[in-house]
Design an enzyme around this catalytic site. Sequence first.
Site, PDB file in Angstrom:
ATOM      1  N   SER A  90       0.819  -1.413  -0.042  1.00  0.00           N
ATOM      2  CA  SER A  90      -0.058  -0.118   0.068  1.00  0.00           C
ATOM      3  C   SER A  90       0.897   1.262   0.060  1.00  0.00           C
ATOM      4  CB  SER A  90      -0.930  -0.033   1.207  1.00  0.00           C
ATOM      5  OG  SER A  90      -2.080   0.811   1.096  1.00  0.00           O
ATOM      6  N   ASP A 210      -5.835  -3.355  -2.187  1.00  0.00           N
ATOM      7  CA  ASP A 210      -5.085  -2.903  -1.145  1.00  0.00           C
ATOM      8  C   ASP A 210      -4.335  -3.873  -0.219  1.00  0.00           C
ATOM      9  OD1 ASP A 210      -3.686  -0.943   0.415  1.00  0.00           O
ATOM     10  OD2 ASP A 210      -5.064  -1.095   2.056  1.00  0.00           O
TER      11      ASP A 210
END
Length: 316
Positions: A90, A210
């Site tokens: 991320s 993510d």
Amino acid sequence: MSFFSKRLAAGLNKACALFSICLLGACTAFNYNEPDAPLPLRLTQVSPLEPVPRIALVLGSGGPRGYAHLGVLNVLEEAGIVPDLVVGSSVGALIGAFWADGLTAAQLTEQALSGGPFTLFDPNLFADRGWIRGERLQRYVQDHLKNGPQLQQLPRRIVIVATERPAQQTLHAKEARYFMHGNAAVAVRASSAVAGVISPVGISGIEFEDADESLPVAVAVAKRLGARFVIAVDVSALPGSTPPGASESRRQRDLARAARIAPETAQADFVLHPNLGYDASPFRSYFVQSLAIGAAHTRAQLPILQKRLQIRENHN
């Protein structure tokens, strides 16, 4: 019908048609299917690197909390501890990509503090399964990498972690995938696609989101790549810091994230976990504070880290 009424009706019909086109276009799922599409690997498909990485730095997920990574990098660089492999989840993938592109910690910090949230995010009411499309983040990475656009072209070695979204008709758990080859900007976008916030990213027909959903701190892949010493940076809230009045769903989410992190950090040779508090914010003051906390924590742990590195070097 009067002339005015006809003109009004025609105008409304045209507006509705345009609105429908915009709505359908904005809601269309993004799928990157170019020849340089990032190649997703399972952990079992990852092979040791040559030459073997001496030091791997694993940068965890955490949104605005990721500014602490910059503080960590600044202190490590000042101390002469320069990793030759970075693994990013991320926000860790975003920072890791620019580090892998050859930027110094000071240059990374200057670049990160030069823009606000709208430098990277593109809110859109009709985004696909979220309210941020993610295209602006992709363009930002694409436009600012000097040695890209492919991961394998970057002067420092990098692994970007993302989560493969299981098909809706299956009950399979979300699994981590690792990108080491292919378009760096698309890989970063996939790694940062927060579920329900940023639209998922299709790559050759497979959807990703993510990395926090599978591996917020991905140490095992660094070990599998043969890294001799792995430094993991966990910027999540400290265990037990969930507010007493938090909802049950939030409490369960925090416990699930901690359960994903613990087995990974247990494999690291050294873990940096700065105390950034529980709540994060998108404001510059929080960025600066997080950076300072990351630096202070690393500086406090530096003597122990240097000693362990020396012991490892002597054993090798």
